[in-house]
Design an enzyme around this catalytic site. Structure first.
Site, short mmCIF file in Angstrom:
data_model
loop_
_atom_site.label_atom_id
_atom_site.label_comp_id
_atom_site.label_asym_id
_atom_site.label_seq_id
_atom_site.Cartn_x
_atom_site.Cartn_y
_atom_site.Cartn_z
N SER A 108 -29.90 21.34 7.19
CA SER A 108 -30.90 22.38 7.51
C SER A 108 -30.70 22.76 8.98
O SER A 108 -30.09 22.00 9.75
CB SER A 108 -32.31 21.82 7.31
OG SER A 108 -32.57 20.83 8.32
N GLY A 150 -2.21 4.42 1.55
CA GLY A 150 -1.29 4.47 0.42
C GLY A 150 -1.96 4.89 -0.87
O GLY A 150 -1.42 5.71 -1.63
N HIS A 182 6.15 4.62 9.82
CA HIS A 182 5.45 4.52 11.10
C HIS A 182 6.50 4.12 12.13
O HIS A 182 7.40 3.36 11.84
CB HIS A 182 4.34 3.46 11.01
CG HIS A 182 3.47 3.33 12.23
ND1 HIS A 182 3.01 4.41 12.94
CD2 HIS A 182 2.97 2.23 12.84
CE1 HIS A 182 2.26 3.98 13.94
NE2 HIS A 182 2.22 2.66 13.92
N ARG A 228 11.87 -9.71 -0.89
CA ARG A 228 12.42 -10.96 -0.40
C ARG A 228 12.40 -11.99 -1.54
O ARG A 228 11.57 -11.90 -2.45
CB ARG A 228 11.67 -11.46 0.82
CG ARG A 228 10.18 -11.50 0.70
CD ARG A 228 9.56 -11.90 2.03
NE ARG A 228 8.11 -11.70 1.96
CZ ARG A 228 7.28 -12.10 2.92
NH1 ARG A 228 7.74 -12.70 4.00
NH2 ARG A 228 5.97 -11.87 2.81
N GLU A 260 -6.19 6.02 14.08
CA GLU A 260 -6.68 4.91 13.25
C GLU A 260 -7.64 4.00 14.02
O GLU A 260 -8.61 3.50 13.46
CB GLU A 260 -5.50 4.10 12.70
CG GLU A 260 -4.67 3.36 13.73
CD GLU A 260 -3.33 2.92 13.18
OE1 GLU A 260 -2.86 3.50 12.19
OE2 GLU A 260 -2.72 2.00 13.75
N ALA A 289 0.83 -1.22 0.00
CA ALA A 289 0.00 0.00 0.00
C ALA A 289 0.86 1.26 0.00
O ALA A 289 0.69 2.15 -0.83
CB ALA A 289 -0.94 -0.02 1.20
N1 LIG Z 1 -1.26 1.18 4.83
C1 LIG Z 1 -1.23 2.49 4.99
O1 LIG Z 1 -2.02 3.22 4.44
C2 LIG Z 1 -0.19 3.13 5.88
C3 LIG Z 1 0.89 2.38 6.30
N2 LIG Z 1 1.86 3.00 7.00
C4 LIG Z 1 3.04 2.24 7.40
O2 LIG Z 1 3.73 1.85 6.22
C5 LIG Z 1 4.39 0.59 6.42
C6 LIG Z 1 3.96 -0.36 5.33
O3 LIG Z 1 2.60 -0.62 5.51
P1 LIG Z 1 1.70 -1.13 4.28
O4 LIG Z 1 2.03 -0.37 3.06
O5 LIG Z 1 0.30 -1.17 4.75
O6 LIG Z 1 2.28 -2.63 4.10
P2 LIG Z 1 1.58 -3.85 3.31
O7 LIG Z 1 0.76 -4.65 4.26
O8 LIG Z 1 0.92 -3.29 2.09
O9 LIG Z 1 2.84 -4.78 2.95
C7 LIG Z 1 3.86 -4.29 2.09
C8 LIG Z 1 4.61 -5.44 1.49
O10 LIG Z 1 5.52 -6.00 2.44
C9 LIG Z 1 5.91 -7.28 1.96
N3 LIG Z 1 6.28 -8.10 3.09
C10 LIG Z 1 5.46 -8.70 3.97
N4 LIG Z 1 6.19 -9.38 4.88
C11 LIG Z 1 7.50 -9.19 4.55
C12 LIG Z 1 8.73 -9.62 5.10
N5 LIG Z 1 8.77 -10.40 6.18
N6 LIG Z 1 9.88 -9.24 4.48
C13 LIG Z 1 9.84 -8.45 3.41
N7 LIG Z 1 8.71 -8.00 2.82
C14 LIG Z 1 7.57 -8.37 3.41
C15 LIG Z 1 4.71 -7.84 1.21
O11 LIG Z 1 5.14 -8.33 -0.04
P3 LIG Z 1 5.48 -9.92 -0.26
O12 LIG Z 1 4.61 -10.69 0.68
O13 LIG Z 1 5.14 -10.14 -1.69
O14 LIG Z 1 6.93 -10.02 0.04
C16 LIG Z 1 3.77 -6.62 1.04
O15 LIG Z 1 3.39 -6.42 -0.29
C17 LIG Z 1 3.99 0.16 7.84
O16 LIG Z 1 4.98 0.55 8.75
C18 LIG Z 1 2.71 0.95 8.09
O17 LIG Z 1 2.46 1.16 9.46
C19 LIG Z 1 1.83 4.34 7.28
C20 LIG Z 1 0.76 5.10 6.88
C21 LIG Z 1 -0.34 4.53 6.21
C1 LIG Z 2 -5.55 5.27 9.20
C2 LIG Z 2 -4.63 4.14 9.25
C3 LIG Z 2 -3.17 4.44 8.98
O1 LIG Z 2 -2.54 5.02 10.09
C4 LIG Z 2 -3.05 5.42 7.88
C5 LIG Z 2 -3.57 5.10 6.56
O2 LIG Z 2 -2.58 6.52 8.13
C6 LIG Z 2 -2.52 3.09 8.71
O3 LIG Z 2 -1.71 2.66 9.53
O4 LIG Z 2 -2.90 2.48 7.67
MG LIG Z 3 -2.03 6.85 9.95
MG LIG Z 4 -1.23 3.73 11.03
#
Ligand SMILES: NC(=O)C1=CN([C@@H]2O[C@H](COP(=O)(O)OP(=O)(O)OC[C@H]3O[C@@H](n4cnc5c(N)ncnc54)[C@H](OP(=O)(O)O)[C@@H]3O)[C@@H](O)[C@H]2O)C=CC1
Ligand SMILES: CC[C@](O)(C(C)=O)C(=O)O
Ligand SMILES: [Mg+2]
Ligand SMILES: [Mg+2]
Length: 492
Positions: A278, A158, A132, A68, A221, A47
């Site tokens: 309203s 994202g 984060h 990976r 969140e 994301a």
């Molecule tokens: N989602 C959001 O909107 C937001 C997220 N964040 C932060 O951003 C960061 C990423 O979150 P998000 O984008 O939701 O992540 P996702 O859940 O979308 O995962 C991202 C990718 O990580 C890969 N992954 C999973 N496990 C592993 C591993 N052990 N080693 C390497 N790659 C791995 C996966 O690919 P594959 O399995 O193919 O390897 C997956 O596509 C977090 O710290 C989150 O808190 C911050 C703000 C908003």
């Molecule tokens: C609202 C959830 C969030 O913090 C974000 C999109 O900012 C997340 O961890 O996905």
């Molecule tokens: Mg957030």
């Molecule tokens: Mg968050």
């Protein structure tokens, strides 16, 4: 490893919680220049990873993805997302050693294992970035001391990080440098340029801290952003059906209603959202919100308290260790709810009708935004940070529900957010049960009958209370900087 926040003296905890400086647009005059010649390698194409990567590349930066080995060999979705968008993809061994900046955009639950795999491969003096602060603050990960550790945290899902960038705007972003890892003293410069690369500087950037970001992000969140919209959606849909509203109509009113009414919020705060009702409906919504704030304040306070003590993180990490048993169970239960399974009507609903028939939804947004803001500030979070984490991000989450109901929201947000959302939802719906039984279709599904007459003194009192809530005061200032914000809506 142990909770980093809990290891600090109260003096430092308060300092870090209170770090929040709105950065002037002029501070971004160099744009991405400071990192123009840097090799940026993103770990995790999900994301945040994909959408931040697209923005950074469109901003002229050198971006590739280190995945990976299994993701590459099995050609998983992350590999497909990266390759189909034309990025160079390689293994950790191939790409990490030449990286100047490594962006760890994997799920929080994987951060410790990812950092253990990636950091040994990083060259001396490189930079490790997060979106984060959970891994550093709640898990207490310690990073090699020659590495700079920064955070660029979009206050947004994202998908919307990318959508707002394509609209020529951006999303509010918190940046921080880990107080234990700034060996070259250039962490802030790197974070600023990275934030500019995502477009965040067009919406507003706060110079924050890992601690302030975590303690506010988890709270936003779990309560207003995901928890309240989930509970509100399920409660409003079920109530409308009980009141004899066509389920297909009720599902459409809820699915697109959050996005429609919170677009008013995004453009002009709670004031504008309430002004779209309203006068009789506004006063009704005001009173409903007040009642919900009284009912739900103990729950909002408990969430903030558990986040501050680390109890929330400990509970969630126990589920990680149990193969996400609760997360997966609660996800499946949500997917089986009548709202999620209900097809929509083709009957058009115009923008104003979402307000007129969604008085209770407007009240839920008002109650959730104000309560989340109030409780965060009471816990030491600074107003600007609390604003971004409550009011400003609500419409961006509502956009995901408009796409594909709660399923889309829970897929797009992080697993951390999803887990916290379910915790809130399980407690909030029983707390609101009696309240909901007392609501009729006049406030959800049909709208009020009768004229527009109200008592002047009461209307003045209500308008005054709405406009002078602290979230409105800070919001007017911050929205004043957002000159490029675009209006959007999916209403027919
Ligand atoms: N989602 C959001 O909107 C937001 C997220 N964040 C932060 O951003 C960061 C990423 O979150 P998000 O984008 O939701 O992540 P996702 O859940 O979308 O995962 C991202 C990718 O990580 C890969 N992954 C999973 N496990 C592993 C591993 N052990 N080693 C390497 N790659 C791995 C996966 O690919 P594959 O399995 O193919 O390897 C997956 O596509 C977090 O710290 C989150 O808190 C911050 C703000 C908003
Ligand atoms: C609202 C959830 C969030 O913090 C974000 C999109 O900012 C997340 O961890 O996905
Ligand atoms: Mg957030
Ligand atoms: Mg968050």
């Amino acid at each position: 490893m142990s909770n980093y926040f809990n290891s600090l003296p109260l003096r430092i905890q308060l300092q870090e919680l209170g770090k929040c400086r709105f950065m002037a647009p002029s501070e971004f005059s160099e744009g991405v220049e400071p990192i123009k010649d840097k090799k940026i390698v993103i770990v995790g194409c999900g994301a945040q990873g994909l959408n931040q990567g697209l923005n950074l590349r469109d901003s002229g930066l050198d971006v590739s993805f280190a995945l990976r080995a299994a993701a590459i060999s099995e050609q998983r979705d992350s590999w497909k997302r990266a390759t189909e968008n034309g990025f160079t993809v390689g293994t950790y061994e191939e790409l990490i050693p030449v990286a100047d900046m490594v962006l760890n955009l994997t799920p929080d639950k994987q951060h410790t294992s990812v950092v253990k795999a990636v950091v040994p491969l990083m060259k001396q003096g490189a930079c490790l970035s997060y979106s984060h602060g959970f891994n550093i603050v709640e898990e207490g990960t310690q990073v090699r001391d020659d590495l700079t550790v920064i955070m660029v945290a979009p206050k947004c899902p994202g998908t919307e990080v990318r959508e707002e960038y394509l609209r020529g705007f951006g999303v509010p972003t918190l940046i921080a440098v880990h107080r234990e890892n700034d060996p070259n003293g250039n962490g802030l410069e790197l974070a600023k340029a990275y934030a500019a690369g995502t477009g965040g500087h067009r919406a507003g950037v706060l110079e924050s801290s890992f601690i302030a970001e975590v303690k506010s992000d988890l709270m936003g969140e779990q309560t207003i952003l995901c928890g309240m919209l989930q509970s509100g959606a399920l409660l409003c849909f079920d109530r409308m059906v009980e009141e004899g509203i066509d389920p297909a109509y009720a599902a459409k009113l809820v699915q697109y209603g959050w996005e429609t009414v919170t677009e008013g919020l995004k453009q002009g705060g709670v004031t504008n959202m309430m002004d779209r009702l309203s006068n009789p409906a506004k006063i009704r919504a005001f009173d409903l919100a007040d009642e919900m704030k009284t009912i739900l304040r103990p729950l909002f306070e408990k969430h903030q308290d558990d986040i501050m003590t680390g109890d929330f993180s400990r509970t969630m990490m126990e589920d990680w260790a149990n193969d996400d048993a609760n997360l997966l169970k609660w996800r499946a239960e949500t997917n089986e709810t009548p709202f999620e399974k209900q097809p929509l009507t083709d009957q058009p609903i115009d923008e104003q009708t979402y307000y007129d028939q969604g008085i209770l939804m407007v009240a839920m947004v008002k109650a959730g935004v104000e309560l989340a803001f109030e409780v965060m500030v009471e816990a030491g979070i600074i107003d600007e940070s609390a604003y971004y984490e409550s009011l400003h991000e609500t419409p961006l989450i509502a956009n995901t529900i408009a796409r594909k109901k709660l399923y889309e929201m829970n897929i797009v947000i992080s697993d951390t957010a999803e887990y916290g959302c379910y915790l809130f939802d399980q407690a909030a719906r029983p707390m609101l049960k009696d309240f909901m039984q007392r609501q009729g279709s006049d406030v959800i599904g049909k709208g009020l009958d009768g004229g527009n007459g109200v008592d002047n003194k009461r209307l003045i009192e209500v308008n005054d209370a709405i406009r002078n809530h602290p979230v409105e005061v800070v919001g007017r200032t911050l929205r004043g900087y957002m000159t490029g914000m675009q209006a959007i809506t999916s209403a027919d």
